[in-house]
Motif scaffolding. Structure first.
Motif, PDB file in Angstrom:
ATOM      1  N   LEU B  31       0.841  -1.194   0.000  1.00 52.74           N
ATOM      2  CA  LEU B  31       0.000   0.000   0.000  1.00 52.74           C
ATOM      3  C   LEU B  31       0.877   1.245   0.000  1.00 52.74           C
ATOM      4  CD1 LEU B  31      -3.069  -0.431   2.353  1.00 52.74           C
ATOM      5  CD2 LEU B  31      -2.956  -0.386  -0.126  1.00 52.74           C
ATOM      6  N   PHE B  32       1.915   1.213   0.866  1.00 55.30           N
ATOM      7  CA  PHE B  32       2.771   2.369   1.027  1.00 55.30           C
ATOM      8  C   PHE B  32       3.531   2.680  -0.265  1.00 55.30           C
ATOM      9  CE2 PHE B  32       6.761   4.336   2.571  1.00 55.30           C
ATOM     10  CZ  PHE B  32       6.200   5.487   3.100  1.00 55.30           C
ATOM     11  N   LEU B  34       2.584   1.902  -3.204  1.00 51.15           N
ATOM     12  CA  LEU B  34       1.611   2.434  -4.153  1.00 51.15           C
ATOM     13  C   LEU B  34       1.381   3.914  -3.917  1.00 51.15           C
ATOM     14  CD1 LEU B  34      -1.145  -0.313  -4.534  1.00 51.15           C
ATOM     15  CD2 LEU B  34       0.467   0.527  -6.233  1.00 51.15           C
ATOM     16  N   VAL B  35       1.306   4.283  -2.636  1.00 46.70           N
ATOM     17  CA  VAL B  35       1.120   5.696  -2.315  1.00 46.70           C
ATOM     18  C   VAL B  35       2.269   6.502  -2.872  1.00 46.70           C
ATOM     19  CG1 VAL B  35       0.965   7.398  -0.480  1.00 46.70           C
ATOM     20  CG2 VAL B  35      -0.204   5.221  -0.233  1.00 46.70           C
ATOM     21  N   TRP B  37       4.374   5.791  -5.196  1.00 47.26           N
ATOM     22  CA  TRP B  37       4.381   5.773  -6.659  1.00 47.26           C
ATOM     23  C   TRP B  37       3.344   6.760  -7.200  1.00 47.26           C
ATOM     24  CZ3 TRP B  37       0.938   2.632 -10.057  1.00 47.26           C
ATOM     25  CH2 TRP B  37       1.366   2.690 -11.393  1.00 47.26           C
ATOM     26  N   SER B  38       2.141   6.711  -6.622  1.00 45.28           N
ATOM     27  CA  SER B  38       1.080   7.594  -7.093  1.00 45.28           C
ATOM     28  C   SER B  38       1.437   9.048  -6.847  1.00 45.28           C
ATOM     29  CB  SER B  38      -0.237   7.270  -6.390  1.00 45.28           C
ATOM     30  OG  SER B  38      -0.587   5.945  -6.620  1.00 45.28           O
ATOM     31  N   ILE B  39       2.003   9.308  -5.678  1.00 40.58           N
ATOM     32  CA  ILE B  39       2.366  10.690  -5.370  1.00 40.58           C
ATOM     33  C   ILE B  39       3.434  11.162  -6.348  1.00 40.58           C
ATOM     34  CG2 ILE B  39       3.568  12.149  -3.707  1.00 40.58           C
ATOM     35  CD1 ILE B  39       2.092  10.838  -1.513  1.00 40.58           C
ATOM     36  N   ALA B  41       3.926  10.146  -9.326  1.00 40.79           N
ATOM     37  CA  ALA B  41       3.381  10.362 -10.660  1.00 40.79           C
ATOM     38  C   ALA B  41       2.500  11.605 -10.715  1.00 40.79           C
ATOM     39  CB  ALA B  41       2.583   9.134 -11.096  1.00 40.79           C
ATOM     40  N   THR B  42       1.625  11.744  -9.736  1.00 44.71           N
ATOM     41  CA  THR B  42       0.640  12.819  -9.852  1.00 44.71           C
ATOM     42  C   THR B  42       1.178  14.144  -9.336  1.00 44.71           C
ATOM     43  OG1 THR B  42      -0.274  12.205  -7.722  1.00 44.71           O
ATOM     44  CG2 THR B  42      -1.334  11.276  -9.651  1.00 44.71           C
ATOM     45  N   ASP B  46       3.776  15.311 -12.556  1.00 45.65           N
ATOM     46  CA  ASP B  46       2.783  15.907 -13.434  1.00 45.65           C
ATOM     47  C   ASP B  46       2.533  17.375 -13.134  1.00 45.65           C
ATOM     48  OD1 ASP B  46       0.633  15.339 -15.492  1.00 45.65           O
ATOM     49  OD2 ASP B  46      -0.482  16.291 -13.862  1.00 45.65           O
TER      50      ASP B  46
ATOM     51  N   GLN C  98      -4.370   5.975 -10.286  1.00 49.29           N
ATOM     52  CA  GLN C  98      -3.571   6.631  -9.253  1.00 49.29           C
ATOM     53  C   GLN C  98      -4.334   7.778  -8.613  1.00 49.29           C
ATOM     54  OE1 GLN C  98      -0.184   7.480 -11.740  1.00 49.29           O
ATOM     55  NE2 GLN C  98       1.059   5.978 -10.648  1.00 49.29           N
ATOM     56  N   TYR C 101      -6.930   6.429  -6.370  1.00 45.48           N
ATOM     57  CA  TYR C 101      -6.302   5.819  -5.209  1.00 45.48           C
ATOM     58  C   TYR C 101      -5.881   6.876  -4.195  1.00 45.48           C
ATOM     59  CZ  TYR C 101      -2.939   3.029  -2.593  1.00 45.48           C
ATOM     60  OH  TYR C 101      -2.254   2.404  -1.602  1.00 45.48           O
ATOM     61  N   LEU C 102      -5.143   7.875  -4.674  1.00 40.20           N
ATOM     62  CA  LEU C 102      -4.680   8.917  -3.757  1.00 40.20           C
ATOM     63  C   LEU C 102      -5.849   9.722  -3.204  1.00 40.20           C
ATOM     64  CD1 LEU C 102      -1.456  10.638  -5.055  1.00 40.20           C
ATOM     65  CD2 LEU C 102      -1.772   9.090  -3.147  1.00 40.20           C
ATOM     66  N   LEU C 105      -7.682   7.770  -0.682  1.00 41.84           N
ATOM     67  CA  LEU C 105      -6.842   7.558   0.507  1.00 41.84           C
ATOM     68  C   LEU C 105      -6.792   8.818   1.374  1.00 41.84           C
ATOM     69  CD1 LEU C 105      -4.943   5.333   1.682  1.00 41.84           C
ATOM     70  CD2 LEU C 105      -3.079   6.701   0.775  1.00 41.84           C
ATOM     71  N   LEU C 160      -3.003  16.430 -12.830  1.00 45.35           N
ATOM     72  CA  LEU C 160      -3.553  15.382 -11.969  1.00 45.35           C
ATOM     73  C   LEU C 160      -3.799  15.882 -10.555  1.00 45.35           C
ATOM     74  CD1 LEU C 160      -1.331  12.407 -13.103  1.00 45.35           C
ATOM     75  CD2 LEU C 160      -3.710  12.829 -13.682  1.00 45.35           C
ATOM     76  N   LEU C 161      -3.015  16.836 -10.099  1.00 43.35           N
ATOM     77  CA  LEU C 161      -3.164  17.290  -8.719  1.00 43.35           C
ATOM     78  C   LEU C 161      -4.573  17.811  -8.434  1.00 43.35           C
ATOM     79  CD1 LEU C 161      -1.776  17.710  -6.006  1.00 43.35           C
ATOM     80  CD2 LEU C 161      -1.121  19.988  -6.768  1.00 43.35           C
ATOM     81  N   VAL C 164      -6.765  14.886  -8.015  1.00 44.84           N
ATOM     82  CA  VAL C 164      -6.602  14.215  -6.720  1.00 44.84           C
ATOM     83  C   VAL C 164      -7.345  14.987  -5.633  1.00 44.84           C
ATOM     84  CG1 VAL C 164      -4.944  13.625  -4.933  1.00 44.84           C
ATOM     85  CG2 VAL C 164      -4.402  13.163  -7.316  1.00 44.84           C
TER      86      VAL C 164
END
Ligand SMILES: Nc1ncnc2c1ncn2[C@@H]1O[C@H](COP(=O)(O)OP(=O)(O)OP(=O)(O)O)[C@@H](O)[C@H]1O
Ligand SMILES: [Mg+2]
Lengths: 250, 272, 288
Positions: B31-32, B34-35, B37-39, B41-42, B46, C98, C101-102, C105, C160-161, C164
């Motif tokens: 989970l961590f 993934l967090v 990785w997502s952070i 990326a986004t 980005d 993503q 997910y974020l 979360l 994306l921000l 999110v």
């Protein structure tokens, strides 16, 4: 003359399941008040429901007024069912409808689609419903919702609804099991009086042997799907009772 | 969590617990990751932080929105009513088109299980998995701009939830009255009308009122794609950079939703 | 009346139903039925007026549905499946996941606190914090996720921000109320035990409240992920990234066959996500 003849009736719930009724035969005559007694799980409810084919028997024959019930198609069966009144252990009322609508619903078999949508019953039916409600002592509760009544009162609605059908056979599935002893007697008394008056034969499942002896003139004893006793009430003695209920003694 | 007949020794228990802990730890670790990785990326890759600028810049952008455009208020009445009506008609239409779906989708009454049941389930899934904006787009391209497209979008989007919950209610009815109606020679229609309807009608109405409340929220944004109502005004304020106007529209939506919530609260109370 | 028996010659007993006494009964009950009919009529009038007000072309409706069918066959068929297996689009799918997910979360983490504050029975200050927390969750709820997305895009620009953050707000609105309701239905005995030991508010929450609602929270969290993912597929429509952006671009360019393909991919993904969360829910309820 026998009104209802049942012979060699067999039934099972699924093709691989156990046989619940193992060849039951009996005859009901015009002024009979028949009791079916037996231990829990003996198949009493199954037997009663086979007669109006709520449960399809696997083999055997049922003859009502000379009509072979098991050969009827769906439409004919519905026509037949409107002449068989049924009273249930848990009353099976439509809780959210008024007492009056519950009683009137006994006429549904005679009423077309449009009329049943708008609940328009003819004046004769309404008069009959009111008279029946008076007869069972509910004249003051006509417009109450069915779920606001006590158990005894609810069963009276059930009785009025069954009589609304102008039945020529009454099937009773433990009509008093959900009621206390005093109310049970009153309800049985009411059913017997009206049935005698209208000359409707009655077939009644009952748990309470005492009650059966008190109100019924004939008794069938069922155990594990087999008929162990069949005869007039006075001939039911302790030894036959022991035989019917032997499973419970063991 | 094994139930072997051999009595567990203390060692076994310790080992089992350790194993469970490892699995749990691994789960949280994934989970961590993934967090992260997502952070990554986004938020990091980005995002153009130059463009966003400092916190003060953000504060400045936000402060544009503070204030109310009083001149706009008289022009809001029409779209507010429109949004409200789209929600109402859309919900009712949704209920109507969902009657066959709930009938087919309830296992105990579905007419021909191998075909009708999956059909209803597919309709429900489709309705729920496509967002109202997308539905509105489809209907705008079919029937043109305007309230009608919005109504259709709301109706189709509501179908899934109403039908699913109602079918569940039908599956959970008390079978006893049904048995009684059958025993007295009632037809299938009569079983439906007298045995099933009285039991499920209040439940269905409750579900519909609940969905109606959500539909007010939905109809307020359909204007974004040209399906009428407050959304259109919102979009216009946005495009003309009239930020206090945006706030005003949002407050109007808010008001409408409060009205919806109060109405739904009392009508659901009246149902019981 | 002796011949109501249909095809069968069954004897009919009818001694009840003819004692000659006339009884009065009518389905119409004076004030009640009138009020009910009045309400019904009012609703009907409102709907007719709405149809009129909104200019719904009733006479053309039937034709429209025919057109709808034609249109689908004409424009949206066949879907351009090559488009959605393109690498750029697959990237957008990953981004959407993503984002969802974020967003869910962060939203859930904030919701746990907000739900705690907004639960009347354990809120640290029922007088001040409780109403504020309630208002916050309600505010998040009543603003649609698309509006959140637009607002954040305005403030932070495309990307994306903002997506999110919009999904975060959406998830707070969605799960905050459910969390609070869950907490309000716990047994107070354990809470009082901790309070009696002199525990502070945080200790009460961590030891008295949280263990009781953990399983329910997990269920709600899975559900929140589900709806957040659905929302994530479209927030891009207003510039917040993910698949929605592709949708918007192709809608604008009237590339209907691509739009059809994108819609198919959305439905497919949502169904997959629903299966996964159904599986997860079963796992959670078993682990209980
Ligand atoms: N719907 C059903 N499906 C499968 N088996 C059933 C079903 N209903 C009843 N049975 C079985 O049939 C047998 C007879 O049941 P039945 O209800 O007829 O007994 P009963 O004599 O009426 O008992 P009771 O006095 O408890 O009402 C029981 O063993 C029961 O488990
Ligand atoms: Mg029984």
């Amino acid at each position: 003359m026998a009104i209802l003849e049942v012979s060699e009736l067999r039934s099972r719930y699924s093709s691989r399941g156990p046989e619940i009724l193992k060849g039951i035969s009996f005859e009901v005559e015009e002024d009979d008040f028949f009791a079916i007694i037996g231990p829990s799980g003996a198949g009493k409810s199954t037997l009663i429901r086979c007669i109006n084919r709520l449960i399809e028997p696997t083999s055997g024959s049922i003859n009502l007024h000379g009509i072979d019930v098991l050969s009827l198609n769906a439409t004919e069966l519905r026509k037949m069912r409107r002449h068989i009144g049924m009273i249930f252990q848990e009353f099976n009322l439509i809780d959210r409808m008024s007492v009056m609508d519950n009683v009137l619903s006994g006429r549904l078999g005679y009423v077309g689609a449009i009329r049943s949508i708008f609940r328009t019953f003819n004046n004769h039916d309404i008069q009959r419903a009111l008279e029946l409600l008076e007869r069972v002592g509910l004249q003051d509760h006509v417009d109450k919702r069915a779920d606001q009544l006590s158990g005894g009162q609810r069963q009276r609605v059930g009785i009025a609804r069954a009589l609304m059908q102008e039945p020529n056979l009454l099937l009773l599935d433990e009509p008093t099991s959900a009621l206390d002893p005093k109310i049970s007697r009153e309800v049985m008394q009411l059913i017997r009086t009206i049935a005698t008056e209208l000359k409707v034969p009655v077939l009644c499942n009952i748990h309470d042997v005492q009650l059966a002896k008190e109100f019924c003139n004939k008794i069938i004893g069922l155990q594990d799907g087999i008929k162990m006793f069949d005869g007039p009430t006075p001939s039911l003695d302790q030894s036959s009772l022991d035989e019917i209920y032997s499973m419970e003694v063991l | 969590m094994q139930t072997s007949s051999v009595p567990l020794t203390v060692d076994d228990i310790v080992r089992l617990r350790r194993k469970k802990q490892t699995v749990q730890f691994g789960f949280y670790f994934i989970l961590f990751i993934l967090v992260l990785w997502s952070i990554q990326a986004t938020v990091i890759d980005d995002t153009d932080w130059e463009r966003i600028g400092s916190l003060a810049d953000i504060g400045k952008s936000v402060s544009h929105f503070i204030g109310i455009d009083f001149a706009l208020i008289p022009n809001l009445l029409g779209p507010t009513i429109e949004t409200f009506m789209i929600a109402c008609i859309g919900t009712i239409l949704g209920l109507i088109i969902c009657l066959p779906a709930m009938w087919f989708g309830a296992l105990n009454v579905t007419p021909y299980k191998p075909i009708t049941y999956p059909l209803a389930r597919i309709a429900m899934t489709l309705s729920r998995s496509i967002h109202e904006i997308v539905w509105a787009l489809i209907f705008v391209s079919a029937v043109g701009l305007g309230a009608f497209a919005g109504i259709l979008a709301i109706a189709v989007r509501s179908l899934g939830f109403i039908a699913k919950m109602s079918a569940e209610a039908i599956e959970n009815i008390d079978p006893k009255p049904v048995e009684a109606i059958r025993a007295m020679g009632g037809s299938n229609l009569q079983v439906m009308l007298y045995g099933i309807m009285p039991q499920v009608l209040p439940v269905i109405l409750g579900i519909v009122i609940f969905e109606w409340e959500i539909n007010i929220r939905r109809s307020a944004i359909l204007g974004l794609v040209g399906a009428g109502g407050l959304g259109l005004v919102f979009f216009r304020q946005m495009n003309t950079f009239n930020y206090p106007g945006v706030t005003t529209v949002i407050l109007a939506i808010f008001g409408l939703i409060v009205v919806g919530e109060i109405t739904s609260h009392y009508s659901r109370k009246a149902l019981n | 009346m002796a011949n109501k028996t249909g095809e069968h010659n069954l004897p009919v007993h009818s001694s009840v139903g003819g004692d000659g006494v006339h009884r009065e009964w009518s389905r119409f009950k004076f004030p009640r039925s009138l009020i009910n009919y009045g309400i019904l009529l009012g609703i009907l009038l409102f709907f007719s007026y709405s149809v009129y007000y909104l200019n719904i072309p009733l006479e053309r409706i039937m034709g429209m549905f025919g057109r709808l069918g034609d249109l689908m066959a004409d424009r949206y068929f066949p879907p351009d499946m090559d488009y959605i297996v393109d690498l750029g689009y697959l990237d957008a799918i990953i981004e959407t996941i993503q984002m969802a997910y974020l967003g869910s979360l962060f939203g859930l983490l904030i919701s746990i606190v907000l739900g705690w504050f907004a639960a009347h029975n354990v809120s640290p200050s029922p007088k001040y914090i409780y109403p504020i927390a309630r208002l916050l969750t309600m505010g998040c709820r009543s603003v649609h996720e698309m509006i959140w997305a637009i607002l954040f895009v305005t403030i932070l620009g495309f990307g994306l921000l903002p997506g999110v953050l919009a999904l975060t707000m959406f998830s707070i609105g969605f799960s905050g109320k459910l969390f609070a309701e869950e907490i309000e239905s716990i047994q107070m005995g354990q809470v009082e035990a901790i309070r009696a030991m002199g525990g502070n508010h945080l200790q009460v929450f961590v030891y008295g409240v949280f263990p009781q609602v953990r399983v329910a929270f997990t269920g709600i969290a899975i559900y929140t992920w589900d709806v957040a993912f659905r929302a994530a597929t479209v927030v891009g429509f207003v510039g917040a990234g993910g698949m929605g952006w592709y949708l918007k671009r192709n809608v604008m360019q009237i590339e209907t066959e691509r739009v059809a393909a994108i819609l198919i991919s959305i439905v497919g993904l949502v169904v997959i996500s629903e299966f996964v969360s159904a599986w997860a829910r079963i796992r959670v309820s078993k682990a209980k």
